[in-house]
Design a protein around this motif. Structure first.
Motif, PDB file in Angstrom:
ATOM      1  N   TYR A 131      44.382  41.369  48.020  1.00  0.00           N
ATOM      2  CA  TYR A 131      44.004  42.399  47.044  1.00  0.00           C
ATOM      3  C   TYR A 131      44.729  42.294  45.705  1.00  0.00           C
ATOM      4  O   TYR A 131      44.139  42.629  44.682  1.00  0.00           O
ATOM      5  N   PRO A 132      46.001  41.828  45.631  1.00  0.00           N
ATOM      6  CA  PRO A 132      46.595  41.738  44.286  1.00  0.00           C
ATOM      7  C   PRO A 132      45.808  40.806  43.358  1.00  0.00           C
ATOM      8  O   PRO A 132      45.591  41.123  42.193  1.00  0.00           O
ATOM      9  N   LEU A 133      45.361  39.686  43.894  1.00  0.00           N
ATOM     10  CA  LEU A 133      44.585  38.764  43.076  1.00  0.00           C
ATOM     11  C   LEU A 133      43.230  39.356  42.720  1.00  0.00           C
ATOM     12  O   LEU A 133      42.762  39.242  41.587  1.00  0.00           O
ATOM     13  N   LYS A 134      42.594  40.020  43.661  1.00  0.00           N
ATOM     14  CA  LYS A 134      41.280  40.604  43.392  1.00  0.00           C
ATOM     15  C   LYS A 134      41.380  41.758  42.401  1.00  0.00           C
ATOM     16  O   LYS A 134      40.499  41.933  41.553  1.00  0.00           O
ATOM     17  N   LEU A 135      42.437  42.543  42.466  1.00  0.00           N
ATOM     18  CA  LEU A 135      42.627  43.603  41.478  1.00  0.00           C
ATOM     19  C   LEU A 135      43.017  43.024  40.120  1.00  0.00           C
ATOM     20  O   LEU A 135      42.656  43.579  39.075  1.00  0.00           O
ATOM     21  N   ALA A 136      43.723  41.886  40.134  1.00  0.00           N
ATOM     22  CA  ALA A 136      44.051  41.212  38.872  1.00  0.00           C
ATOM     23  C   ALA A 136      42.782  40.762  38.164  1.00  0.00           C
ATOM     24  O   ALA A 136      42.721  40.751  36.932  1.00  0.00           O
ATOM     25  N   MET A 137      41.752  40.397  38.940  1.00  0.00           N
ATOM     26  CA  MET A 137      40.478  40.020  38.328  1.00  0.00           C
ATOM     27  C   MET A 137      39.904  41.185  37.531  1.00  0.00           C
ATOM     28  O   MET A 137      39.389  40.995  36.417  1.00  0.00           O
ATOM     29  N   ALA A 138      39.991  42.392  38.074  1.00  0.00           N
ATOM     30  CA  ALA A 138      39.486  43.573  37.361  1.00  0.00           C
ATOM     31  C   ALA A 138      40.308  43.832  36.102  1.00  0.00           C
ATOM     32  O   ALA A 138      39.757  44.144  35.036  1.00  0.00           O
ATOM     33  N   CYS A 139      41.613  43.692  36.218  1.00  0.00           N
ATOM     34  CA  CYS A 139      42.502  43.868  35.059  1.00  0.00           C
ATOM     35  C   CYS A 139      42.181  42.816  33.995  1.00  0.00           C
ATOM     36  O   CYS A 139      42.067  43.138  32.805  1.00  0.00           O
ATOM     37  N   ALA A 140      41.998  41.576  34.427  1.00  0.00           N
ATOM     38  CA  ALA A 140      41.674  40.490  33.496  1.00  0.00           C
ATOM     39  C   ALA A 140      40.342  40.751  32.802  1.00  0.00           C
ATOM     40  O   ALA A 140      40.207  40.513  31.600  1.00  0.00           O
ATOM     41  N   ALA A 141      39.372  41.238  33.551  1.00  0.00           N
ATOM     42  CA  ALA A 141      38.073  41.548  32.961  1.00  0.00           C
ATOM     43  C   ALA A 141      38.205  42.671  31.939  1.00  0.00           C
ATOM     44  O   ALA A 141      37.547  42.648  30.892  1.00  0.00           O
ATOM     45  N   GLY A 142      39.051  43.647  32.228  1.00  0.00           N
ATOM     46  CA  GLY A 142      39.306  44.719  31.267  1.00  0.00           C
ATOM     47  C   GLY A 142      39.940  44.195  29.986  1.00  0.00           C
ATOM     48  O   GLY A 142      39.550  44.591  28.879  1.00  0.00           O
ATOM     49  N   LEU A 143      40.905  43.282  30.126  1.00  0.00           N
ATOM     50  CA  LEU A 143      41.542  42.679  28.954  1.00  0.00           C
ATOM     51  C   LEU A 143      40.531  41.846  28.153  1.00  0.00           C
ATOM     52  O   LEU A 143      40.537  41.867  26.921  1.00  0.00           O
ATOM     53  N   LEU A 144      39.672  41.146  28.855  1.00  0.00           N
ATOM     54  CA  LEU A 144      38.635  40.359  28.199  1.00  0.00           C
ATOM     55  C   LEU A 144      37.668  41.272  27.449  1.00  0.00           C
ATOM     56  O   LEU A 144      37.313  41.013  26.299  1.00  0.00           O
ATOM     57  N   PHE A 145      37.254  42.367  28.097  1.00  0.00           N
ATOM     58  CA  PHE A 145      36.359  43.339  27.473  1.00  0.00           C
ATOM     59  C   PHE A 145      36.997  43.916  26.208  1.00  0.00           C
ATOM     60  O   PHE A 145      36.349  43.993  25.154  1.00  0.00           O
TER      61      PHE A 145
END
Length: 166
Positions: A131-145
Motif C-alpha cells: 500500500y505505501p507504493l500504491k498510495l504514492a502513486m496517488a500522491c504522484a498523480a496529485g503532484l503531476l496534476f
C-alpha cells in the motif's frame, strides 16, 4: 504566487526523492557483493529495490513536467508561432493531460486504499506492504496534476513557450 508554490513543491519533492536512487543503488551493490563475494544472497534486496524504484519512478512525474523532461511529439507545434503554440499546448493539457491525470489520481487512490484495507503484501520471500507504493502513486498523480495547472497558467500568462529541439 500559485505557480511559484507548485513549482517549488515539485522541485523539493524531486530533489528529496532523487536520494532514493542512491539508496536503491546501494542496496543493489550490497546484494551483489553479498551474493558473489560471500555466497550469502539477501532475501529482501530484490523486493525492497523493486518497491523503491517504483516509488522513485512515479514520484518524479511532477518534477519532470516542471522541467519539460517528458517525451513529446511536436509534429504539429514545431511549425507554429509562439501564440499558436501556446494555445495548442493549453488545448492539449485540457483535452488529454488533465483527464488522464484525474483518472490516474482517483484510480490510484482507490487502488491504494483497497491495498491498505486488505493488508496487501508482496509475494516474495520477504512480504513487504504494497500500500505505501500504491498510495504514492496517488500522491504522484496529485503532484503531476498540480504541475499541469502551473504549466497551463504559465502558458496562459505568456511565460516562455517551451521549444523542444531534437
Amino acid at each position: 504566487m500559485l505557480i511559484k508554490a507548485i513549482d517549488g513543491l515539485n522541485e523539493v519533492v524531486g530533489r528529496v526523492v532523487s536520494v532514493v536512487a542512491i539508496i536503491f543503488g546501494a542496496i543493489i551493490i550490497y546484494d551483489v557483493v553479498m551474493r558473489y563475494a560471500f555466497n550469502d544472497p539477501t532475501r529482501w534486496a530484490f523486493d525492497v529495490t523493486k518497491q523503491l524504484y517504483g516509488f522513485y519512478f512515479v514520484m518524479l512525474g511532477g518534477y519532470a513536467l516542471r522541467h519539460q523532461s517528458h517525451v513529446r511529439v511536436d509534429l504539429i507545434t514545431e511549425t507554429l508561432g509562439d501564440t499558436s503554440r501556446r494555445w495548442v499546448e493549453i488545448a492539449g493539457y485540457l483535452i488529454f493531460f488533465f483527464p488522464f491525470a484525474w483518472v490516474f489520481m482517483t484510480r490510484s487512490w482507490d487502488f491504494g486504499v483497497t491495498s491498505w484495507n486488505q493488508g496487501e503484501t508482496t509475494y516474495g520471500s520477504v512480504q513487504l506492504p504494497v500500500y505505501p507504493l500504491k498510495l504514492a502513486m496517488a500522491c504522484a498523480a496529485g503532484l503531476l496534476f498540480l504541475q499541469g495547472i502551473a504549466e497551463v497558467l504559465k502558458l496562459a500568462l505568456g511565460h516562455k513557450v517551451p521549444h523542444h529541439d531534437s
